[in-house]
Design a protein around this motif. Structure first.
Motif, PDB file in Angstrom:
ATOM      1  N   ILE A 199      -3.442  -3.599  -5.714  1.00 33.43           N
ATOM      2  CA  ILE A 199      -4.262  -3.245  -6.876  1.00 33.43           C
ATOM      3  C   ILE A 199      -5.640  -2.774  -6.418  1.00 33.43           C
ATOM      4  O   ILE A 199      -6.041  -3.006  -5.277  1.00 33.43           O
ATOM      5  CB  ILE A 199      -4.399  -4.442  -7.851  1.00 33.43           C
ATOM      6  CG1 ILE A 199      -5.088  -5.627  -7.163  1.00 33.43           C
ATOM      7  CG2 ILE A 199      -3.035  -4.853  -8.381  1.00 33.43           C
ATOM      8  CD1 ILE A 199      -5.466  -6.752  -8.118  1.00 33.43           C
ATOM      9  N   ILE A 256       1.664   3.560  -6.476  1.00 38.64           N
ATOM     10  CA  ILE A 256       2.812   3.268  -7.342  1.00 38.64           C
ATOM     11  C   ILE A 256       3.941   4.274  -7.145  1.00 38.64           C
ATOM     12  O   ILE A 256       5.115   3.916  -7.159  1.00 38.64           O
ATOM     13  CB  ILE A 256       2.389   3.171  -8.836  1.00 38.64           C
ATOM     14  CG1 ILE A 256       3.567   2.759  -9.717  1.00 38.64           C
ATOM     15  CG2 ILE A 256       1.800   4.482  -9.334  1.00 38.64           C
ATOM     16  CD1 ILE A 256       4.107   1.377  -9.434  1.00 38.64           C
ATOM     17  N   ARG A 257       3.594   5.559  -6.932  1.00 37.44           N
ATOM     18  CA  ARG A 257       4.680   6.531  -6.718  1.00 37.44           C
ATOM     19  C   ARG A 257       5.352   6.313  -5.357  1.00 37.44           C
ATOM     20  O   ARG A 257       6.567   6.423  -5.223  1.00 37.44           O
ATOM     21  CB  ARG A 257       4.192   7.969  -6.829  1.00 37.44           C
ATOM     22  CG  ARG A 257       5.360   8.959  -6.838  1.00 37.44           C
ATOM     23  CD  ARG A 257       4.934  10.394  -6.748  1.00 37.44           C
ATOM     24  NE  ARG A 257       4.159  10.683  -5.564  1.00 37.44           N
ATOM     25  CZ  ARG A 257       4.677  10.791  -4.331  1.00 37.44           C
ATOM     26  NH1 ARG A 257       5.976  10.628  -4.137  1.00 37.44           N
ATOM     27  NH2 ARG A 257       3.910  11.041  -3.306  1.00 37.44           N
ATOM     28  N   ILE A 304      -9.116   0.293  -6.976  1.00 38.82           N
ATOM     29  CA  ILE A 304      -9.410   1.720  -7.087  1.00 38.82           C
ATOM     30  C   ILE A 304      -8.784   2.521  -5.948  1.00 38.82           C
ATOM     31  O   ILE A 304      -8.150   3.553  -6.176  1.00 38.82           O
ATOM     32  CB  ILE A 304     -10.943   1.951  -7.110  1.00 38.82           C
ATOM     33  CG1 ILE A 304     -11.522   1.425  -8.432  1.00 38.82           C
ATOM     34  CG2 ILE A 304     -11.281   3.431  -6.951  1.00 38.82           C
ATOM     35  CD1 ILE A 304     -13.040   1.501  -8.499  1.00 38.82           C
ATOM     36  N   THR A 323       0.864  -1.177   0.000  1.00 40.85           N
ATOM     37  CA  THR A 323       0.000   0.000   0.000  1.00 40.85           C
ATOM     38  C   THR A 323       0.904   1.231   0.000  1.00 40.85           C
ATOM     39  O   THR A 323       2.123   1.126   0.188  1.00 40.85           O
ATOM     40  CB  THR A 323      -0.850   0.021   1.274  1.00 40.85           C
ATOM     41  OG1 THR A 323       0.036  -0.058   2.410  1.00 40.85           O
ATOM     42  CG2 THR A 323      -1.810  -1.169   1.319  1.00 40.85           C
ATOM     43  N   ALA A 357      -6.270   1.800  -4.062  1.00 43.36           N
ATOM     44  CA  ALA A 357      -4.811   1.806  -4.178  1.00 43.36           C
ATOM     45  C   ALA A 357      -4.362   2.819  -5.230  1.00 43.36           C
ATOM     46  O   ALA A 357      -3.398   3.569  -5.024  1.00 43.36           O
ATOM     47  CB  ALA A 357      -4.305   0.409  -4.527  1.00 43.36           C
ATOM     48  N   GLU A 358      -5.084   2.861  -6.358  1.00 45.73           N
ATOM     49  CA  GLU A 358      -4.721   3.818  -7.410  1.00 45.73           C
ATOM     50  C   GLU A 358      -4.913   5.247  -6.922  1.00 45.73           C
ATOM     51  O   GLU A 358      -4.069   6.119  -7.135  1.00 45.73           O
ATOM     52  CB  GLU A 358      -5.562   3.578  -8.677  1.00 45.73           C
ATOM     53  CG  GLU A 358      -5.445   2.178  -9.288  1.00 45.73           C
ATOM     54  CD  GLU A 358      -4.031   1.799  -9.726  1.00 45.73           C
ATOM     55  OE1 GLU A 358      -3.171   2.686  -9.840  1.00 45.73           O
ATOM     56  OE2 GLU A 358      -3.794   0.588  -9.936  1.00 45.73           O
ATOM     57  N   LYS A 359      -6.046   5.474  -6.219  1.00 47.31           N
ATOM     58  CA  LYS A 359      -6.312   6.826  -5.718  1.00 47.31           C
ATOM     59  C   LYS A 359      -5.253   7.291  -4.724  1.00 47.31           C
ATOM     60  O   LYS A 359      -5.018   8.489  -4.574  1.00 47.31           O
ATOM     61  CB  LYS A 359      -7.681   6.866  -5.028  1.00 47.31           C
ATOM     62  CG  LYS A 359      -8.866   6.947  -5.973  1.00 47.31           C
ATOM     63  CD  LYS A 359     -10.125   7.057  -5.138  1.00 47.31           C
ATOM     64  CE  LYS A 359     -11.369   7.104  -6.006  1.00 47.31           C
ATOM     65  NZ  LYS A 359     -12.584   6.995  -5.170  1.00 47.31           N
ATOM     66  N   SER A 360      -4.681   6.345  -4.005  1.00 47.73           N
ATOM     67  CA  SER A 360      -3.673   6.724  -3.003  1.00 47.73           C
ATOM     68  C   SER A 360      -2.305   6.962  -3.620  1.00 47.73           C
ATOM     69  O   SER A 360      -1.369   7.353  -2.923  1.00 47.73           O
ATOM     70  CB  SER A 360      -3.557   5.617  -1.946  1.00 47.73           C
ATOM     71  OG  SER A 360      -2.915   4.477  -2.500  1.00 47.73           O
ATOM     72  N   GLY A 361      -2.179   6.718  -4.917  1.00 46.51           N
ATOM     73  CA  GLY A 361      -0.876   6.917  -5.561  1.00 46.51           C
ATOM     74  C   GLY A 361       0.151   5.885  -5.116  1.00 46.51           C
ATOM     75  O   GLY A 361       1.337   6.185  -5.025  1.00 46.51           O
TER      76      GLY A 361
END
Lengths: 525, 73
Positions: free
Chosen positions: A381, A391-392, A383, A349, A385-389
């Motif tokens: 993976i 990957i950066r 939504i 996360t 997780a993507e919203k929290s950024g």
């Protein structure tokens, strides 16, 4: 010819020395008997009680022992004295000198209008220039006091954080331990979170940018527990840990410092150990379930691998998909990073990646070899997780892994998938790595990848369920880690019980490779 | 007796409910299993107590931090 007088005719300074002692005694009264009683009635220790508990007995050497606010009579006689609400000095922890800077809540609630800011600045500078760890005992409001201060100052000012050049430099120079032991806001909050190991005291320590009175006025009423209690901030990651009581806080600070050098110019000191390096716990061979959907207890595995009783977890309540902490192997201090399959299967996360980044920066700063126990299915993976950024944040942790120069050993317990799995180590260094027979790796987990990769084949099949099962069985047949080892894609597969002896060997090989001095990248909160 | 809410540490779907209202549980007993990241992740009892309420059903989607069980110490 000597100008000194014979001893019998020496100047008499006894009155001045008596006054010095009287002033020191007055300062040791802190905010006075009533205020000290209030502090004790709350179940809190006084700043001087805390310092005595933190340090080796009798080792405190105070600096600024008579600083404070004095009232004088018409003939210059001292009428009343209130000590500054910051007590600083040096003392020893397990025989090693540290700097301590404590707030005195019994004097004006620790507020800045009763402080002498230079004391805190000098404490930070002393730690930096003398290369000594610093322990901050924080128990007070903010740097700005209250707006009431405007009445006495008669002017306002652009804020500056006193001593912050030193506090920032210390993060890359000496160990910084911070305890939040009372209600803390503003500058106190900044001082609390700007450390390598930070904690809030359960039921007594509270931290916020603004307190419940201000926040409640903006909308829904909140309590100080809801707004900034220990549970809130150990979960938010603003602090690393919860101290159960004051004695626990002092014990945790002493333990933390035991793993670290006094500064970046030293090396982590080897501790005593009676735990045999060749101890092999047989149960480890069955620790990871064959069923890949089932989890296991990583903390139990960590405790089994390191020297008995030496594991100190840091950041237990946040970024939970990875466990971080300090431990010893054959006495040598090491930084442990271990996935927790119970939390998102060990997937990264955003806050897990943040915790890893911060922890690896600390390991690099203080020359701690890293042991990474890997079970990572990837970056989380979905939504949220993507919203929290995520990957950066993962990329930042990965940058720390690739920039780190401390010795590094990875042990793959189970999964290593995708870019997060690839972050187990900098793969361009010598791959000091082992894997357990439960190892399972690749670009994508088979379970999740079949639908995408075989979309057309599944769509054309008469029985897509049977077709999918057939494909999965075919792919699983090549999933054995031994096939990877045949190609030297994993260097060595070991029986899990052999892990401790091999990690102790790593720690002993790593010890002479540790290099004192400032490292390439500094630690940031 | 204090009733405390036990939350799921992870977002996912309810895979299995292993307790019923009125059950006595020990600390670390598994209450609910959440499926997430293709694995079965347990929601364990933080302390010994009695199950007072179950807020989810099999197949429900849960969010991270969502209360799934009420437990009385």
């Amino acid at each position: 010819m000597s100008t000194s007088k014979p001893e019998s005719e020496a100047d008499d300074w006894s009155a001045e020395i008596a006054e010095l002692r009287a002033r020191q005694a007055a300062a040791r009264e802190m905010g006075g008997a009533d205020k000290v009683q209030v502090q004790k009635d709350k179940g809190k220790w006084t700043v001087r009680g805390r310092i005595d508990a933190l340090l080796d007995p009798g080792s405190f050497r105070e600096i600024g022992s008579i600083t404070g606010m004095a009232d004088y009579g018409p003939d210059g006689e001292l009428l009343a004295f209130t000590p500054a609400n910051s007590v600083i000095g040096r003392g020893r922890v397990e025989g090693r000198t540290v700097v301590v800077a404590g707030d005195d809540f019994t004097v004006r609630g620790g507020a800045s209008d009763a402080s002498i800011a230079e004391k805190q600045i000098q404490a930070e500078q002393m730690a930096n220039e003398l290369r000594l760890p610093i322990v901050r005992l924080i128990d007070g409001s903010g740097g700005g006091g209250s707006v009431k201060a405007l009445e006495t100052s008669g002017y306002t000012y652009i804020p500056a954080n006193p001593g912050w050049n030193w506090a920032t430099a210390n993060l890359s120079t000496v160990p910084v331990v911070c305890m939040g032991l009372g209600p803390i806001a503003g500058l106190g909050a900044l001082r609390l979170v700007s450390g390598h190991y930070t904690m809030l005291l359960r039921d007594q320590g509270f931290m916020f940018a603004a307190g419940p009175a201000i926040v409640s006025a903006l909308g829904k009423p909140v309590t100080k527990e809801e707004l900034g209690g220990a549970a809130v901030h150990a979960r938010s990651g603003a602090v690393d840990d919860i101290a159960e009581d004051e004695a626990d806080a002092m014990a945790k600070a002493r333990q933390f410092l035991s793993y670290l050098p006094s500064s970046v110019d030293g090396l982590p000191p080897r501790g005593d150990t009676t735990d045999p390096v060749d101890r092999q716990d047989a149960w480890l061979d069955g620790a990871v379930p064959h069923d890949r959907r089932k989890v296991y207890d990583m903390r139990k595995i960590v405790r089994s691998l390191v020297d008995a009783g030496s594991f100190m977890e840091i950041g237990k309540y946040w970024g939970k998909a990875s466990i971080t902490g300090l431990a010893r192997l054959d006495g040598w201090p090491v930084a442990i990073v271990a996935s927790d399959p119970r939390i998102y299967a060990g997937g990264w996360t955003a806050d897990t990646a943040d915790k890893l980044n911060r922890f690896i920066e600390m390991a690099e700063t203080f020359h701690l070899p890293v042991v990474h126990l890997v079970d990572i299915p990837g970056v989380l993976i979905g939504i949220e997780a993507e919203k929290s950024g995520a990957i950066r944040h993962a990329a930042r942790a990965l940058a720390s892994v690739y920039q780190a120069s401390v010795p590094w050993c990875s042990v793959v317990l189970r999964k290593a998938f995708g870019v997060a799995g690839a972050s187990m180590a900098n793969h361009t260094r010598f791959r000091y790595r082992y894997a357990w027979p439960s190892g399972d790796w690749g670009s994508l987990p088979i379970e999740g990848g079949i639908e995408a990769a075989y979309k057309a084949q599944l769509a054309a099949a008469e029985d897509p369920v049977a077709e999918r099962a057939m494909i999965e069985a075919k792919l699983n047949a090549v999933r054995s880690p031994f096939r990877t080892a045949e190609k030297f894609g994993v260097e060595e597969i070991i029986a899990p019980r052999e892990t401790r002896p091999l990690l102790c060997e790593f720690a002993n090989l790593a010890a002479p490779l540790r290099k004192p001095g400032k490292v390439g990248f500094g630690f940031r909160p | 007796m204090a009733v405390r809410k036990v939350a799921s540490e992870v977002a996912g779907s309810v895979w299995e409910i292993q307790v019923a209202v009125g059950d006595q549980v020990s600390a670390d007993d598994i209450l609910i299993v959440i499926e997430s990241m293709k694995m079965e992740l347990p929601v364990a009892s933080p302390f010994a107590g009695t199950v007072k309420a179950i807020h989810v059903e099999k197949g429900d989607l849960v969010e991270e931090g969502q209360a799934v069980v009420d437990l009385e110490a």
